[in-house]
Design a protein around this motif. Sequence first.
Motif, PDB file in Angstrom:
ATOM      1  N   ALA A   8       0.828  -1.206   0.000  1.00  0.00           N
ATOM      2  CA  ALA A   8       0.000   0.000   0.000  1.00  0.00           C
ATOM      3  C   ALA A   8       0.864   1.258   0.000  1.00  0.00           C
ATOM      4  O   ALA A   8       0.572   2.235  -0.715  1.00  0.00           O
ATOM      5  CB  ALA A   8      -0.932  -0.004   1.208  1.00  0.00           C
ATOM      6  N   ALA A   9       1.952   1.244   0.798  1.00  0.00           N
ATOM      7  CA  ALA A   9       2.837   2.405   0.850  1.00  0.00           C
ATOM      8  C   ALA A   9       3.512   2.636  -0.500  1.00  0.00           C
ATOM      9  O   ALA A   9       3.573   3.778  -0.999  1.00  0.00           O
ATOM     10  CB  ALA A   9       3.886   2.211   1.944  1.00  0.00           C
ATOM     11  N   ALA A  10       4.015   1.556  -1.110  1.00  0.00           N
ATOM     12  CA  ALA A  10       4.669   1.698  -2.409  1.00  0.00           C
ATOM     13  C   ALA A  10       3.675   2.150  -3.475  1.00  0.00           C
ATOM     14  O   ALA A  10       4.007   2.962  -4.350  1.00  0.00           O
ATOM     15  CB  ALA A  10       5.318   0.377  -2.816  1.00  0.00           C
ATOM     16  N   GLY A  11       2.448   1.630  -3.406  1.00  0.00           N
ATOM     17  CA  GLY A  11       1.433   2.049  -4.369  1.00  0.00           C
ATOM     18  C   GLY A  11       1.125   3.536  -4.240  1.00  0.00           C
ATOM     19  O   GLY A  11       0.966   4.239  -5.246  1.00  0.00           O
ATOM     20  N   ALA A  12       1.040   4.011  -2.998  1.00  0.00           N
ATOM     21  CA  ALA A  12       0.784   5.429  -2.787  1.00  0.00           C
ATOM     22  C   ALA A  12       1.932   6.277  -3.326  1.00  0.00           C
ATOM     23  O   ALA A  12       1.708   7.341  -3.929  1.00  0.00           O
ATOM     24  CB  ALA A  12       0.576   5.700  -1.298  1.00  0.00           C
ATOM     25  N   VAL A  13       3.175   5.821  -3.125  1.00  0.00           N
ATOM     26  CA  VAL A  13       4.328   6.556  -3.637  1.00  0.00           C
ATOM     27  C   VAL A  13       4.316   6.570  -5.160  1.00  0.00           C
ATOM     28  O   VAL A  13       4.620   7.595  -5.799  1.00  0.00           O
ATOM     29  CB  VAL A  13       5.634   5.938  -3.100  1.00  0.00           C
ATOM     30  CG1 VAL A  13       6.846   6.595  -3.756  1.00  0.00           C
ATOM     31  CG2 VAL A  13       5.721   6.093  -1.590  1.00  0.00           C
ATOM     32  N   ALA A  14       3.957   5.421  -5.773  1.00  0.00           N
ATOM     33  CA  ALA A  14       3.899   5.355  -7.236  1.00  0.00           C
ATOM     34  C   ALA A  14       2.846   6.316  -7.783  1.00  0.00           C
ATOM     35  O   ALA A  14       3.084   7.033  -8.769  1.00  0.00           O
ATOM     36  CB  ALA A  14       3.598   3.928  -7.683  1.00  0.00           C
ATOM     37  N   VAL A  15       1.684   6.344  -7.138  1.00  0.00           N
ATOM     38  CA  VAL A  15       0.637   7.275  -7.573  1.00  0.00           C
ATOM     39  C   VAL A  15       1.110   8.719  -7.416  1.00  0.00           C
ATOM     40  O   VAL A  15       0.880   9.566  -8.295  1.00  0.00           O
ATOM     41  CB  VAL A  15      -0.652   7.038  -6.761  1.00  0.00           C
ATOM     42  CG1 VAL A  15      -1.676   8.137  -7.039  1.00  0.00           C
ATOM     43  CG2 VAL A  15      -1.243   5.673  -7.096  1.00  0.00           C
ATOM     44  N   GLY A  16       1.794   9.010  -6.310  1.00  0.00           N
ATOM     45  CA  GLY A  16       2.333  10.346  -6.122  1.00  0.00           C
ATOM     46  C   GLY A  16       3.332  10.717  -7.198  1.00  0.00           C
ATOM     47  O   GLY A  16       3.357  11.869  -7.672  1.00  0.00           O
ATOM     48  N   GLY A  17       4.169   9.752  -7.606  1.00  0.00           N
ATOM     49  CA  GLY A  17       5.120  10.022  -8.671  1.00  0.00           C
ATOM     50  C   GLY A  17       4.433  10.317  -9.999  1.00  0.00           C
ATOM     51  O   GLY A  17       4.822  11.249 -10.731  1.00  0.00           O
ATOM     52  N   VAL A  18       3.395   9.546 -10.313  1.00  0.00           N
ATOM     53  CA  VAL A  18       2.654   9.769 -11.557  1.00  0.00           C
ATOM     54  C   VAL A  18       1.986  11.146 -11.543  1.00  0.00           C
ATOM     55  O   VAL A  18       2.015  11.885 -12.541  1.00  0.00           O
ATOM     56  CB  VAL A  18       1.603   8.654 -11.749  1.00  0.00           C
ATOM     57  CG1 VAL A  18       0.643   9.009 -12.881  1.00  0.00           C
ATOM     58  CG2 VAL A  18       2.292   7.328 -12.035  1.00  0.00           C
ATOM     59  N   VAL A  19       1.394  11.493 -10.399  1.00  0.00           N
ATOM     60  CA  VAL A  19       0.751  12.811 -10.280  1.00  0.00           C
ATOM     61  C   VAL A  19       1.789  13.920 -10.443  1.00  0.00           C
ATOM     62  O   VAL A  19       1.535  14.943 -11.090  1.00  0.00           O
ATOM     63  CB  VAL A  19       0.034  12.928  -8.922  1.00  0.00           C
ATOM     64  CG1 VAL A  19      -0.445  14.363  -8.688  1.00  0.00           C
ATOM     65  CG2 VAL A  19      -1.139  11.966  -8.860  1.00  0.00           C
ATOM     66  N   GLY A  20       2.992  13.718  -9.869  1.00  0.00           N
ATOM     67  CA  GLY A  20       4.032  14.722 -10.008  1.00  0.00           C
ATOM     68  C   GLY A  20       4.470  14.911 -11.444  1.00  0.00           C
ATOM     69  O   GLY A  20       4.672  16.047 -11.907  1.00  0.00           O
ATOM     70  N   VAL A  21       4.600  13.805 -12.181  1.00  0.00           N
ATOM     71  CA  VAL A  21       4.994  13.905 -13.587  1.00  0.00           C
ATOM     72  C   VAL A  21       3.912  14.614 -14.392  1.00  0.00           C
ATOM     73  O   VAL A  21       4.198  15.498 -15.216  1.00  0.00           O
ATOM     74  CB  VAL A  21       5.278  12.505 -14.164  1.00  0.00           C
ATOM     75  CG1 VAL A  21       5.515  12.582 -15.670  1.00  0.00           C
ATOM     76  CG2 VAL A  21       6.487  11.878 -13.485  1.00  0.00           C
ATOM     77  N   LEU A  22       2.655  14.225 -14.162  1.00  0.00           N
ATOM     78  CA  LEU A  22       1.550  14.873 -14.884  1.00  0.00           C
ATOM     79  C   LEU A  22       1.435  16.342 -14.518  1.00  0.00           C
ATOM     80  O   LEU A  22       1.003  17.165 -15.334  1.00  0.00           O
ATOM     81  CB  LEU A  22       0.235  14.153 -14.578  1.00  0.00           C
ATOM     82  CG  LEU A  22       0.071  12.755 -15.157  1.00  0.00           C
ATOM     83  CD1 LEU A  22      -1.228  12.122 -14.672  1.00  0.00           C
ATOM     84  CD2 LEU A  22       0.102  12.794 -16.679  1.00  0.00           C
TER      85      LEU A  22
END
Length: 417
Positions: free
Chosen positions: A170-184
């Motif tokens: 769950a923590a890694a998934g949240a970080v991945a989503v945060g990274g995608v949002v940052g790129v977008l």
Amino acid sequence: MARVATGTVTASTPVPGARRVSAYTVCGALGTAAATAVAAWVLGLRGAPPLLAVGLLAAGLVAAAAVAVAAQALLHRHTLVAVHELAAVGVAAAGVAAVARVPVADVLDAVVTGCVALLAVGRLGCLRVGCCYGTPARHGVRYGVDRVRDGFPAHLCGVPLVPVQALESAAAGAVAVGGVVGVLGGAASGTVAAGATVAYVSARFVLELWRGDSPRAGAAGLTHAQWSACGAALAVACVAAVGGGGRAWHAWCAAGLVLGAAHLVARRRRAGASGRLLDAAHRHELVRAVRQAFGPADGGPVQVVRTSLGVCVSGGAGATGGRSWAHATVSFPWPVDPARAAATARLVRAVRDPSSRLTLLARGPDRVQVVLTPQEPRTATGAARVVRRRSVLPGTGSGRVPGSVGVSGGTGRTTSP
């Protein structure tokens, strides 16, 4: 006096029959595919060729394999630490970026975001097969004997364990989503990689406190992953600050990890000899000792089991006034603080009967008695029914029904629902 078996648990002999593909392999393959797709997508948004993700995948696999081989040569056992593997993949990615003449910061954004996506999926495979498991707890995931052939310890079968793999997923998934949002959102090159790295290693440092697989090698009471998390957070915070892309929360997280590590090391030193009581390796011995002390059937002769640290465990069970009960006496070779004594009592409950009510009786600074009784029945309104009859259990030294009162400081008795 019996002595508990020690040593590292290894995989049992495979059962003959058709070969099967484990959930670990399936989730690993799916995670790798997801990581490659995410990396290619980020590269495309950064203006780099998406096909570069294939080269990054190959270089990352080679780097991770090299780290695994080096770790086995140094430690003389097979071990994988995600933080170490990610560092190796990052170095390999920087090399690929230099060869391909692509900005290193753009490549690292893609690789780090992809790697945390891989962990989000891969840890689900760990949860399914029973590797990288958590510490015994009152509530958690249980594994059966069918997982023993995959290397799961037989003495932990049926014991609730903290689902630390799911928490890390769950923590890694949240970080991945945060990274995608940052790129977008148009984040500057390199800031996504820096933020994802600091966020993940911070979460990993905390989750290591609930990891129960053994051995958890390290130094001064901290695991390799925890020390590596501190180093990675400090390095990222310093590099980002020098490069002008640092964020204040990077520095706060790095400082928090360092202070947390210092606190854990200091607390372990203050505990003296008892500091190793709840280390992962000795915790396994305590679980085996509890199982051996109670034996395959209740009512037999009392057996005292001793661990490698000199902790002695004995247990028994019976019934009084129609109420069943079980008790265990734990004797330590040195004084133990109340927090560690309580943690040991909770471990006994998790192994013996997680649904029971726990009463902890202090018998001096180096001995405690753990009494387990059934939970009080609840009324239709959900309120606990108070049992007022008096009964004496052997060895409790009390005329009260164990578990019916909250805390009694005069007798050294504490209860836990």
